[in-house]
Design a protein around this motif. Sequence first.
Motif, PDB file in Angstrom:
ATOM      1  N   PRO A   1       0.799  -1.228   0.000  1.00 43.78           N
ATOM      2  CA  PRO A   1       0.000   0.000   0.000  1.00 43.78           C
ATOM      3  C   PRO A   1       0.830   1.275   0.000  1.00 43.78           C
ATOM      4  CG  PRO A   1       0.175  -0.831   2.223  1.00 43.78           C
ATOM      5  CD  PRO A   1       0.919  -1.814   1.352  1.00 43.78           C
TER       6      PRO A   1
ATOM      7  N   GLU B   1       3.090   0.698  -8.453  1.00 45.50           N
ATOM      8  CA  GLU B   1       2.980   1.309  -9.778  1.00 45.50           C
ATOM      9  C   GLU B   1       4.354   1.568 -10.387  1.00 45.50           C
ATOM     10  OE1 GLU B   1       0.424   4.715  -9.543  1.00 45.50           O
ATOM     11  OE2 GLU B   1      -1.219   3.581  -8.629  1.00 45.50           O
TER      12      GLU B   1
ATOM     13  N   SER C   1       4.083   4.202  -0.591  1.00 45.51           N
ATOM     14  CA  SER C   1       4.833   4.944  -1.602  1.00 45.51           C
ATOM     15  C   SER C   1       6.293   5.031  -1.169  1.00 45.51           C
ATOM     16  CB  SER C   1       4.256   6.348  -1.774  1.00 45.51           C
ATOM     17  OG  SER C   1       2.910   6.292  -2.238  1.00 45.51           O
TER      18      SER C   1
ATOM     19  N   ARG D   1      -2.423  -2.106  -4.811  1.00 40.12           N
ATOM     20  CA  ARG D   1      -1.991  -1.091  -3.854  1.00 40.12           C
ATOM     21  C   ARG D   1      -2.797  -1.238  -2.554  1.00 40.12           C
ATOM     22  NH1 ARG D   1      -1.815   5.515  -4.603  1.00 40.12           N
ATOM     23  NH2 ARG D   1      -0.501   5.895  -2.770  1.00 40.12           N
TER      24      ARG D   1
ATOM     25  N   PRO E   1       3.587   5.531  -5.650  1.00 37.93           N
ATOM     26  CA  PRO E   1       3.230   4.199  -5.138  1.00 37.93           C
ATOM     27  C   PRO E   1       4.227   3.135  -5.591  1.00 37.93           C
ATOM     28  CG  PRO E   1       1.297   5.319  -6.012  1.00 37.93           C
ATOM     29  CD  PRO E   1       2.481   6.150  -6.419  1.00 37.93           C
TER      30      PRO E   1
END
Length: 281
Positions: A108, A133, A110, A152, A130
Amino acid sequence: MMPKGHSLESRARIEKDCRGKSCRVICDQDLLELAGILNVSLHQMYLQSMEKGILPLRYLRNMPSISLTQQISLQKSRVAVVGAGGLGGRIIEGLCRLGVGALHIFDPDSFDETNLNRQIFADQNSLGNPKVEVMQECCRRINPAVQITPHRIAVTDQNQDALFADVQVIVDALDTPGDRLTLAAIAGKCRLPLVHGTVAGFGGRVMIMHPLDGRMEMLYGGQEDACAAEHHLGTPVLSPALVASFQMMAVLNLLLGKNQAKDGRMIYVDLKTPSLDFFEL
């Protein structure tokens, strides 16, 4: 009839592997073009190529440690990596380079500056973005034939087992005992092997846990709310780099059906000594 130059055979060439043995190979650019012409995914194009005995050139240096038949098995494989930090990022990158066909990645968070000391995808450009990503995009550039599915989210509920319905192996690259226990329970419900890894300071351990074998409870039972050891000892880059390699080897063995009789041991590595020890649980 397919036009000349639009077949795998017409674009294959002969290269020699590290033993000097001749092998038919094809480069990524040709595979990309053929995938477009034939209107199939690059993932499927790789598989078709290997099933015809033509190895994607990127995998030539995997041979003979990984045979063509085994490379095909990897292309058909599906792995979930839970946690995309120091361990998870290296595992994701390595499995992508090995040619595991599909990866589900869960995290979850970043990237922030505290990740820069050890996390392979952490750099000045990725800060604030994130993790899943960033990894999806990086893996697309490394090996576009690998199907990356980013999630995420944190895996914190045993009822999230439906997320793992499409995988063969789950990799534990988490931080806290409570989350590890939850993931082990999910792996048990799904009847899937779990490759456990953890690091702290200059040490770490790796173990394959089989469904409902209870060994995660042996390690962490009663410590659900405890702080992870790495929060006390830190995590310099050396330990996650090494432990992630052991975890990747465990995943590789599981996917290829190797060493099943000996995979119950826990590996403990101490880089300061240095030493490598095995324990039976």
